[in-house]
Design a protein around this motif. Structure first.
Motif, PDB file in Angstrom:
ATOM      1  N   UNK A  17     -27.017   7.887   2.486  1.00 46.79           N
ATOM      2  CA  UNK A  17     -27.823   7.816   4.157  1.00 46.79           C
ATOM      3  C   UNK A  17     -27.333   8.551   5.338  1.00 46.79           C
ATOM      4  N   UNK A  18     -25.874   9.329   4.316  1.00 46.49           N
ATOM      5  CA  UNK A  18     -24.953  10.689   5.065  1.00 46.49           C
ATOM      6  C   UNK A  18     -24.701  10.155   5.732  1.00 46.49           C
ATOM      7  N   UNK A  37     -28.013  24.570  19.064  1.00 44.07           N
ATOM      8  CA  UNK A  37     -29.289  24.146  18.609  1.00 44.07           C
ATOM      9  C   UNK A  37     -28.877  23.767  17.133  1.00 44.07           C
ATOM     10  N   UNK A  38     -29.734  22.202  17.318  1.00 45.62           N
ATOM     11  CA  UNK A  38     -30.377  21.455  15.789  1.00 45.62           C
ATOM     12  C   UNK A  38     -29.629  20.376  16.321  1.00 45.62           C
ATOM     13  N   UNK A  39     -29.807  19.268  14.845  1.00 46.55           N
ATOM     14  CA  UNK A  39     -29.949  17.863  15.394  1.00 46.55           C
ATOM     15  C   UNK A  39     -28.570  17.756  15.011  1.00 46.55           C
ATOM     16  N   UNK A  40     -28.364  16.495  15.917  1.00 46.71           N
ATOM     17  CA  UNK A  40     -26.488  16.048  16.620  1.00 46.71           C
ATOM     18  C   UNK A  40     -27.470  14.413  16.531  1.00 46.71           C
ATOM     19  N   UNK A  41     -26.023  13.745  15.325  1.00 42.19           N
ATOM     20  CA  UNK A  41     -26.539  12.712  15.603  1.00 42.19           C
ATOM     21  C   UNK A  41     -25.623  11.612  15.839  1.00 42.19           C
ATOM     22  N   UNK A  42     -25.741  10.899  17.167  1.00 40.41           N
ATOM     23  CA  UNK A  42     -25.120  10.321  17.877  1.00 40.41           C
ATOM     24  C   UNK A  42     -24.026   8.908  17.225  1.00 40.41           C
ATOM     25  N   UNK A  43     -22.995   8.423  17.645  1.00 43.26           N
ATOM     26  CA  UNK A  43     -22.530   7.185  17.734  1.00 43.26           C
ATOM     27  C   UNK A  43     -21.884   6.719  18.179  1.00 43.26           C
ATOM     28  N   UNK A  88     -18.794  12.257  19.299  1.00 46.38           N
ATOM     29  CA  UNK A  88     -19.425  11.183  19.284  1.00 46.38           C
ATOM     30  C   UNK A  88     -20.994  11.795  18.802  1.00 46.38           C
ATOM     31  N   UNK A  89     -20.922  12.671  19.033  1.00 46.80           N
ATOM     32  CA  UNK A  89     -22.934  13.533  18.128  1.00 46.80           C
ATOM     33  C   UNK A  89     -21.865  14.148  17.249  1.00 46.80           C
ATOM     34  N   UNK A  90     -21.497  14.315  16.331  1.00 50.34           N
ATOM     35  CA  UNK A  90     -21.705  15.730  15.678  1.00 50.34           C
ATOM     36  C   UNK A  90     -22.578  15.756  14.877  1.00 50.34           C
ATOM     37  N   UNK A  91     -22.124  17.565  14.610  1.00 48.10           N
ATOM     38  CA  UNK A  91     -23.589  17.998  14.418  1.00 48.10           C
ATOM     39  C   UNK A  91     -23.633  17.747  12.483  1.00 48.10           C
ATOM     40  N   UNK A  92     -25.241  17.498  12.403  1.00 43.53           N
ATOM     41  CA  UNK A  92     -25.523  17.080  10.636  1.00 43.53           C
ATOM     42  C   UNK A  92     -26.756  17.933  10.718  1.00 43.53           C
ATOM     43  N   UNK A  93     -26.620  18.950   9.372  1.00 41.74           N
ATOM     44  CA  UNK A  93     -26.185  18.707   8.306  1.00 41.74           C
ATOM     45  C   UNK A  93     -24.403  19.278   8.380  1.00 41.74           C
TER      46      UNK A  93
END
Length: 247
Positions: A17-18, A37-43, A88-93
């Motif tokens: 699930x990365x 710029x790019x997707x960031x996954x927020x927790x 809180x919103x680390x870059x991914x991948x």
């Protein structure tokens, strides 16, 4: 303190699930400063990260179980530049130089006797490759051909030894396992329906005293670190497993 089984299961979750996500957004870190710029996954709330790092396109995971006192560090290759746990919103991948838990500035070193693509020392911790897009065989991933001393079953609860392979079976496993075709774990997880089936924990003890924990899925004759067993190797593992319970 997590058991070896819990750490391995956490590693499976990581690869499938990365890491578990609670949301996605193109935002920066808390405080309003934008990142690239790019997707960031927020927790939101606590995140229980597995300790991994990325370098030269390869993902490595902390080996917390083995004795690494016999290992020697080689040349410095770089350092950690970004820590996911700080955001809180680390870059991914993850990018080269990123880690989940290692502090920014942690130095990365080669391990003498191993390719940097297989092992790195981060400070005083050993990190082993779990995903390498360039690997074709399991030896490309692990660099263990000619370095395995013993193969044994271990408890999935506490990692304690259960049964060593017989010398004859161990010799076959030591020869054949590194030759297996490497299958990226995401692909393996999909093909094995997210790794369902009975699983058995194995340990490879290496000549330098370090070890590598691995899992065997009996339903699909699949290993993690990831690849499919040949029919010969599948029969061998099953025969050795039965010896655990032999009187």
């Amino acid at each position: 303190m997590k058991s070896p089984r819990q750490r391995l299961l956490a590693a499976f979750i990581l690869m499938m699930t990365v890491l578990m996500l609670s949301g996605c957004m193109r935002e920066g870190v808390p405080g309003g400063m934008p990142e690239k710029a790019g997707p960031y996954k927020c927790y939101y709330g606590d995140v229980d990260y597995v300790s991994v790092l990325r370098w030269n396109g390869i993902t490595y995971m902390d080996n917390s179980d083995g004795d690494i006192s016999g290992l020697k560090t080689g040349d410095k290759v770089g350092k950690i530049r970004y820590r996911k746990a700080d955001h809180t919103c680390p870059r991914d991948p993850m990018q080269d130089g990123d880690a989940t838990l290692l502090e920014v500035g942690t130095q990365l070193y080669e391990v003498k006797g191993y390719k940097a693509a297989a092992r790195l020392m981060a400070g005083d911790r050993l990190y082993e490759a779990t995903d390498n897009p360039s690997a074709r065989t399991l030896n490309d991933l692990l660099d263990i051909e000619g370095k395995i001393k013993t193969v044994r079953f271990v408890s999935g609860m506490d990692g304690s030894p259960l049964k060593d392979f017989t010398p004859e079976a161990s010799a076959v496993f030591i020869r054949e396992y590194p030759k297996l075709k490497y299958v990226p774990f995401r692909q393996l997880a999909k093909e094995t329906k997210q790794w369902v089936g009975d699983k058995y924990w194995l340990e490879l003890e290496l000549n330098d005293g370090s070890s590598r924990r691995m899992v065997y899925n009996a339903m699909f004759a699949a290993f993690q670190p990831s690849g499919y067993a040949t029919p010969e190797l599948a029969r061998l593992v099953e025969a050795q497993r039965k010896l655990i319970y032999a009187q």
